[in-house]
Enzyme design. Structure first.
Site, mmCIF file in Angstrom:
data_model
loop_
_atom_site.group_PDB
_atom_site.id
_atom_site.type_symbol
_atom_site.label_atom_id
_atom_site.label_comp_id
_atom_site.label_asym_id
_atom_site.label_seq_id
_atom_site.Cartn_x
_atom_site.Cartn_y
_atom_site.Cartn_z
ATOM 1 N N ASP A 85 0.862 -1.180 0.000
ATOM 2 C CA ASP A 85 0.000 0.000 0.000
ATOM 3 C C ASP A 85 0.903 1.236 0.000
ATOM 4 O O ASP A 85 2.123 1.154 0.159
ATOM 5 C CB ASP A 85 -0.982 -0.006 1.186
ATOM 6 C CG ASP A 85 -2.206 0.875 0.892
ATOM 7 O OD1 ASP A 85 -2.147 1.723 -0.015
ATOM 8 O OD2 ASP A 85 -3.239 0.721 1.580
HETATM 9 C C1 BGC Z 1 -5.043 3.218 0.041
HETATM 10 C C2 BGC Z 1 -5.208 2.155 -1.008
HETATM 11 C C3 BGC Z 1 -5.049 2.751 -2.387
HETATM 12 C C4 BGC Z 1 -3.715 3.455 -2.475
HETATM 13 C C5 BGC Z 1 -3.434 4.040 -3.848
HETATM 14 C C6 BGC Z 1 -3.803 4.075 -0.183
HETATM 15 O O1 BGC Z 1 -3.776 5.162 0.650
HETATM 16 O O2 BGC Z 1 -4.973 2.613 1.309
HETATM 17 O O3 BGC Z 1 -6.457 1.545 -0.863
HETATM 18 O O4 BGC Z 1 -5.165 1.755 -3.355
HETATM 19 O O5 BGC Z 1 -3.692 4.495 -1.528
HETATM 20 O O6 BGC Z 1 -4.228 5.114 -4.122
#
Ligand code: BGC
Length: 754
Positions: A280
């Site tokens: 993530d």
């Molecule tokens: C979120 C994810 C997301 C990623 C990319 C993160 O802050 O937890 O769910 O896919 O950002 O945008």
């Protein structure tokens, strides 16, 4: 016969297209061969580049792409933008390895569908799959080949804002929907030009954060992990998801993004997953804040050796992996394996043969009428009728209705918290839809109150509602005046019925949007009290990303509808339902708490030695019932259904098949669709079992008076559970079975497992 000057291009184009298609579909051995050939040519820097993803695009990133130091970008949208970045990789870098371009398409790209918690309540995996197919088509038209979805985290705590992104509290429903979404995104083949690579996230147990506080710690048993949090990921893997995303939080003392047990032993060892895992956002670097690493080099070492192949945005891998390998600390084979997994998916996705988006498709494939129709159908099936005293609903079109409340005409909130590339102006609000269906004279509007952002610093990012002027909606005089409760009372007084649109702004759920309270924010309760005081019949329509505290409502209003955030077609679906064009059929994908003090509350809880009972010395509270306000699976219709004639095989073996059926009859006066649910309970097992577990469901549509035998088959092996040593077993003995309209009722029987 006259030919258009371009007639000759058609056969050539067809030939070209068919060549591209056959060229894209490589067999698995061909993919492995091409990956190996490419790996041999790569320098350590180029390999590390493949493990690296950055956000957006800028001249510095472009330069790095040309040097082979970037494998993926996120958030580069639009065919031209995407193609420019892709060209830098394909034409500008030494080995011509394409980028994989990713984006969050959580409930639609431009055509925004209902939020996932809502659509899960449709219990309609076929329709959900169709919606994701459309989202894939729109995404690829815009150059996005990889979506960070489905979000398959089970959540039992509505304080957690991200409950809105998933399919609710049940692992069975969550698994069915996870698989449907992967199939929808990836289609028949992920290399098809209108398919995307799916990414099941957030691996794993992110939904169990303590106190519902986002990013907080998780400490749960291996049994809970395996029986509740892992199954939807396993279903996504079985459905062929190309990728997974590792979660932010720590899990039993080891951060999920450095967790060898879940990322390697379970995912690759037990499930044989051979796609890749992306961290993530900045989760590798955050291992330092977790206290799991002292610097980026240690963080990269831990994440990569645990099984995180691609590093999202923080640059930790690119800055430290080459030195880690050169110093002998990190085996080169670990890097090679991660690169292999990423290249495998790039080949399978057809990116080497077909790296560029077709800009023409942006004009034809996005926000089409067909897509809006599916959005409307899914919105309609997602809405849950919770109460309908004296059959106040459906409303009579000849009446005058007062449309009241801060969400009645808020376009951006209809879309929900993770609206992809959606635009507020695309959304139909309930007010617009009622006016369109009933004519202006029958609709009186008053906003009543504004919903303020939360004052705490944490909530500073919560967006205020877009002013109507910014959304292209024509204002009437009452809409340009500041919101006033007096106006709302006047509107209700003039009307035959008041329909109150209250809840949360879209930005109050989603990531980093946990709440400690489930109360309606701002002065909405004052507005509700004032409207109820007019003594007009009230329909309460809740728009929110979580169940709110409405335990006051059943006694004080006639009808209650949970509308969640239903996307671009929200208003049409709501007006359609409230005016009785069809009967509601959505059911809750979670247990609705009476108060925040009952959380976590979920239907599939363990029995305990002192099961819930009315007397004091059983599990319970002094000041509240233990049961939810509405149970998981609950949802009413404008018609009624009778359940009877349960039939179940008397016995089944672990490798046999159990047959269960029941007779469902439409006992009301109009057509309706019912979600028929199958629950089971193993009475005696080595580990304590949930009081009920969902094992199947079917949507059936019945005419008035019609009845139907609804049949289920369940494999004996699917009745099993984990023993204390974490081995899957199917305990022998007696099991209870229910065919039911929700998790708290139904017709009951029993059978033996031999
Ligand atoms: C979120 C994810 C997301 C990623 C990319 C993160 O802050 O937890 O769910 O896919 O950002 O945008």
């Amino acid at each position: 016969m006259r030919f258009s000057p371009k007639w000759w291009r058609l056969p050539v184009a067809l030939l070209f297209a068919s060549c591209m298609c056959t060229a894209q579909k490589l067999s698995d051995p061909e993919v492995e061969q091409r990956v190996s050939d490419l790996l041999q040519k790569m320098t350590l820097d180029e390999k590390t580049g493949q493990l690296t993803q950055f956000a957006g695009n800028n001249p510095q990133t472009m330069e790095m792409i040309k040097q082979g130091k970037v494998g993926s970008l996120l958030g580069v949208l639009g065919a031209d933008e995407a193609n420019a970045a892709q060209r830098a990789a394909v034409e500008g870098s030494r080995l011509h390895i394409p980028l994989i371009l990713g984006y969050d398409v959580i409930h639609g790209y431009r055509t925004v569908f209902p939020v996932p918690l809502a659509s899960a309540g449709s219990f309609d995996p076929e329709l959900i799959e169709r919606a994701e197919r459309m989202a894939a088509k729109e995404s690829t038209a815009s150059g996005v080949k990889w979506v960070f979805a489905p979000m398959v985290d089970i959540a039992r705590d509505p304080r957690w804002g991200r409950i809105v992104e998933g399919a609710g509290e049940d692992p069975y429903l969550g698994s069915v929907i996870a698989a449907a979404k992967v199939r929808g995104f990836q289609g028949k083949d992920m290399s098809d030009p209108d398919s995307v690579v799916a990414c099941a996230k957030h691996y794993v147990a992110y939904g169990a954060v303590e106190g519902g506080r986002d990013y907080n710690t998780v400490d749960i048993s291996e049994q809970l992990l395996r029986e509740v949090y892992l199954p939807p990921f396993h279903a996504a893997v079985d459905a062929g998801t190309g990728t997974l995303m590792s979660a932010f939080q720590d899990l039993n003392g080891v951060p999920a993004s450095a967790n060898h047990h879940t990322l390697t032993e379970v995912l690759r060892g037990e499930w044989r997953f051979n796609g890749f895992v992306v961290s993530d956002w900045s989760a590798t670097h955050e291992l330092i804040a977790h206290g799991a690493a002292a610097n980026d080099a240690e963080a990269s070492f831990r994440a990569l050796t645990a099984g995180v192949d691609m590093d999202m945005v923080d640059g930790a891998y690119i800055s430290s992996v080459p030195a880690l390998v050169q110093s002998g600390k990190l085996p080169a084979s670990v890097v090679d394996e991660a690169v292999r997994r990423i290249l495998r998916i790039k080949f399978k996705a057809g990116l080497f043969e077909h790296p560029y988006a077709d800009p023409q498709r942006e004009k034809t494939d996005i926000l089409t009428r067909e897509n809006r129709e599916v959005a409307r159908k899914l919105a309609f099936e997602s809405m849950v009728l919770l109460q309908n005293k004296n059959n106040l609903l459906p409303l009579n079109r000849k009446q005058t209705i007062a449309v009241i409340g801060p969400l009645a005409d808020d376009q951006s909130s209809q879309l929900g918290p993770w609206a992809g590339n959606g635009e507020a102006a695309d959304a139909i609000t309930p007010l617009q839809a009622f006016r369109q269906k009933m004519g202006n004279d029958h609709v009186i509007y008053a906003k009543g109150v504004d919903i303020p952002s939360f004052e705490s610093g944490l909530a500073a990012g919560v967006a205020a509602p877009a002013p109507a002027s910014a959304t292209g909606v024509k204002n009437t005089e009452s809409e340009t005046k500041p919101a006033s409760i007096d106006d709302a009372v006047a509107a209700a007084t003039k009307a035959d019925v008041a329909v109150l649109f209250v809840g949360e702004l879209a930005g109050m759920s989603g990531e980093a949007s946990s709440r400690a309270s489930l109360e309606l924010p701002g002065d909405q309760m004052k507005l509700i009290d004032a409207v109820i005081a007019t003594k007009k019949p009230v329909v309460l329509v809740l728009e929110s990303g979580r169940p709110l505290n409405i335990s006051w409502a059943p006694d004080r209003v006639s009808s209650i509808v949970q509308a969640w955030f239903l996307g671009v077609e929200a208003g049409n679906a709501i007006a359609h339902t409230l005016l009785g064009d069809a009967s509601p059929s959505g059911h809750l994908a979670l247990s609705w708490p009476r108060s925040v003090g009952q959380i976590p509350i979920y239907y599939n809880h363990k029995a305990t030695g002192r099961p819930i009972a009315p007397d004091r010395w059983h599990t319970g509270y002094l000041d509240s019932p233990s049961t939810p306000l509405y149970p998981f699976g609950y949802g009413l219709s404008y018609t009624t259904f009778h359940y009877g004639s349960l039939k179940v095989d008397p016995r089944v073996s672990a490798n046999g098949t159990l047959h269960v059926s029941a007779e469902i009859e439409n006992t009301g006066k109009r057509e309706g669709a019912e979600v028929v649910q199958l629950y089971m309970h193993d009475r005696v097992a080595p580990t304590s079992r949930p009081v009920r577990e969902l094992k199947g469901f079917q949507r059936v549509t019945l005419q008035p008076g019609e009845h139907k035998t609804v049949e289920f088959t369940v494999k004996g092996n699917d009745l099993g559970s984990y023993d204390p040593g974490m081995h899957w077993i199917v305990p022998t003995g007696t099991y209870d079975v229910w065919v039911a309209p929700d998790s708290a009722s139904g017709v009951q029987g029993a059978f033996e497992v031999e």
